[in-house]
Motif scaffolding. Structure first.
Motif, PDB file in Angstrom:
ATOM      1  N   TYR A 196      44.739  39.266  50.301  1.00 45.70           N
ATOM      2  CA  TYR A 196      43.306  38.979  50.297  1.00 45.70           C
ATOM      3  C   TYR A 196      43.105  37.471  50.177  1.00 45.70           C
ATOM      4  O   TYR A 196      43.608  36.841  49.237  1.00 45.70           O
ATOM      5  CB  TYR A 196      42.638  39.702  49.122  1.00 45.70           C
TER       6      TYR A 196
ATOM      7  N   TRP B 259      44.233  31.829  47.039  1.00 42.39           N
ATOM      8  CA  TRP B 259      43.048  30.972  46.845  1.00 42.39           C
ATOM      9  C   TRP B 259      43.485  29.522  46.918  1.00 42.39           C
ATOM     10  O   TRP B 259      44.430  29.119  46.247  1.00 42.39           O
ATOM     11  CB  TRP B 259      42.408  31.248  45.485  1.00 42.39           C
TER      12      TRP B 259
ATOM     13  N   GLU C 176      40.748  40.413  54.246  1.00 38.26           N
ATOM     14  CA  GLU C 176      42.028  41.006  53.853  1.00 38.26           C
ATOM     15  C   GLU C 176      42.867  41.319  55.078  1.00 38.26           C
ATOM     16  O   GLU C 176      42.334  41.704  56.122  1.00 38.26           O
ATOM     17  CB  GLU C 176      41.795  42.288  53.051  1.00 38.26           C
TER      18      GLU C 176
ATOM     19  N   LEU D 257      46.757  37.920  46.253  1.00 36.38           N
ATOM     20  CA  LEU D 257      45.492  37.202  46.434  1.00 36.38           C
ATOM     21  C   LEU D 257      45.826  35.733  46.658  1.00 36.38           C
ATOM     22  O   LEU D 257      46.685  35.174  45.976  1.00 36.38           O
ATOM     23  CB  LEU D 257      44.613  37.371  45.196  1.00 36.38           C
TER      24      LEU D 257
ATOM     25  N   HIS E 190      39.226  42.729  43.142  1.00 35.55           N
ATOM     26  CA  HIS E 190      39.485  43.117  44.537  1.00 35.55           C
ATOM     27  C   HIS E 190      40.417  44.316  44.650  1.00 35.55           C
ATOM     28  O   HIS E 190      40.151  45.251  45.404  1.00 35.55           O
ATOM     29  CB  HIS E 190      40.057  41.938  45.326  1.00 35.55           C
TER      30      HIS E 190
ATOM     31  N   SER F 147      39.702  37.832  39.469  1.00 33.23           N
ATOM     32  CA  SER F 147      39.328  38.047  40.875  1.00 33.23           C
ATOM     33  C   SER F 147      40.280  39.044  41.528  1.00 33.23           C
ATOM     34  O   SER F 147      39.872  39.872  42.339  1.00 33.23           O
ATOM     35  CB  SER F 147      39.380  36.745  41.653  1.00 33.23           C
ATOM     36  N   PHE F 148      41.546  38.941  41.170  1.00 34.38           N
ATOM     37  CA  PHE F 148      42.538  39.865  41.727  1.00 34.38           C
ATOM     38  C   PHE F 148      42.167  41.309  41.361  1.00 34.38           C
ATOM     39  O   PHE F 148      42.153  42.201  42.203  1.00 34.38           O
ATOM     40  CB  PHE F 148      43.927  39.521  41.156  1.00 34.38           C
TER      41      PHE F 148
ATOM     42  N   MET G  30      40.717  34.771  49.168  1.00 36.31           N
ATOM     43  CA  MET G  30      39.471  34.656  48.412  1.00 36.31           C
ATOM     44  C   MET G  30      38.551  33.615  49.048  1.00 36.31           C
ATOM     45  O   MET G  30      37.333  33.736  48.981  1.00 36.31           O
ATOM     46  CB  MET G  30      39.807  34.227  46.993  1.00 36.31           C
TER      47      MET G  30
END
Ligand code: GLA
Length: 388
Positions: free
Chosen positions: A69, A119, A76, A117, A15, A11-12, A71
């Motif tokens: 960011y 989460w 962001e 990131l 993005h 995911s990182f 998630m």
């Protein structure tokens, strides 16, 4: 680790683009078993860190900017490193990140240019301390393994919340996010800042049940309670000058002050003083495997928060009253700051499934909301996640 870190790394890169030298850190949410609104009165609390946690993925960035960011929110935020010391809060999730970055800079740690990131699996507004989880996970990522005393880390994150986010919270949430122990609760002395690891009897399961509401009143009432406790201390000091905080007050002292303390500060103080006693009694009962006594103390704590401290609400009271009417339940109470969020329930393992179904149905019928239920599995405090 159920593949979480790899999924986060992917995911990182989705993005921020391809990155090398990725690192992942984790800090847990918590459920407080007993000792509510005692931390800022320098008393005792007994939380356990949960397997619900906040994860941060970090990689160096070429410019002098901190980019973060979320998630969960798909948003962001970015801040030039030089602008961090004079940044102002914007009353959103970014404040936790920025507050921590600012405290790190103020403490001389320096904040690296980085992409981050975030989460979290800690439900926001649930009273399970999603804010301390993000603060501690972000601090760990920005420190990137640089050495810091664990207690300094907890204090620094609390300062972020006090000074930047603007919540005059105590140390409990940040402390347990740092010092959590797998398989155990942690009794914290919020004055000495020492702790004791407390193994819980295996014959009980703890479940957090989310009211799915967070009443607006919460943060203003919290401030108000902090001020009311300070006001009670001022009055008590007139006859007992050695008293520094409600931690120093005994039930006997309170009884002797009955005609000096106005009714509201007297109730607030009574909650704090009796709650400290309940934490000690709970630890003792736990040591002796006295599950019934533990359950009684949980319910007594709730009643005190409901009537003396007045931080409960209809939904929390309903969940507690319903829980203790069901078979196999030792006790239940609200957990966290109050005005919504979760209850914590101590249940016989063999009754746990039927209990969840029954309470869920009753709550749904009464409030039209399906409560989320989280088994409380005591987990470790902050750390780097290595399995990428
Ligand atoms: C919130 C605060 C904690 C503590 C609890 C109440 O979670 O962040 O410091 O005061 O409320 O026990």
């Amino acid at each position: 680790m159920d593949g979480t870190p790899r999924f986060l790394a992917q995911s990182f890169e989705q993005h921020f683009g391809p990155a090398s030298a990725l690192r992942v850190f984790r800090a847990p949410g918590r459920v407080n078993l007993i000792g509510e609104h005692t931390d800022y009165n320098l008393g005792f609390v007994m939380p356990m860190a949960l397997d619900l946690a906040c994860f941060t993925v970090i990689a160096p960035a070429p410019d002098r900017v901190l980019r973060v960011y979320s998630m969960n929110l798909e948003q962001e935020g970015s801040w030039p490193l030089d602008a961090i010391p004079s940044a102002q809060p914007s009353r959103d999730w970014g404040d936790y990140v920025l507050g921590v970055a600012r405290e790190l800079q103020l403490a001389g740690y320096g904040v690296p240019a980085a992409n981050l990131l975030v989460w979290s699996t800690v439900p926001v507004g649930s009273g399970l301390s999603s804010s301390a989880a993000i603060e501690v996970a972000v601090a760990a990522a920005l420190l990137g393994g640089r050495s810091i005393e664990p207690l300094e880390l907890a204090k620094l994150c609390r300062r972020a919340e006090n000074n930047f986010v603007g919540m005059p919270c105590g140390i409990m949430d940040q402390y347990i996010a740092v010092f959590g122990r797998e398989g155990a609760a942690v009794k914290i002395d919020c004055r000495s800042l020492d702790h004791e690891v407390v193994k819980l009897p295996a014959q009980a399961e703890f479940l957090a049940i989310n009211t799915m509401v967070k009443h607006e009143l919460g943060s203003s009432a919290y401030r108000h309670r902090v001020a009311e406790c300070a006001a009670a201390v001022e009055v008590i000091r007139k006859t007992h000058p050695q008293v520094q905080s409600l931690r120093d007050v005994t039930s006997a002292m309170l009884a002797s002050l009955a005609d000096q303390l106005p009714p509201v500060p007297a109730k607030r103080a009574r909650h704090v003083v009796t709650e400290d006693e309940r934490v000690e009694a709970f630890v003792e009962a736990s040591r002796q495997g006295d599950l019934r006594r533990m359950g009684e103390l949980l319910v007594a704590s709730h009643r005190s928060l409901q009537h003396d401290y007045e931080v409960s609400c209809e939904e929390l009271d309903f969940l507690v009253d319903t829980a203790i009417s069901l078979p196999g339940v030792y006790g239940a109470r609200m957990t966290g700051g109050g005005f919504g969020g979760c209850t914590v329930n101590m249940v016989q393992p063999e009754h746990a499934l039927r209990f969840q179904a029954a309470i869920s149905e009753a709550y749904q019928k009464r409030f039209g909301l399906t409560p989320e239920i989280y088994p409380c599995r005591p987990s470790a405090g902050v750390g780097e996640v290595t399995a990428l």
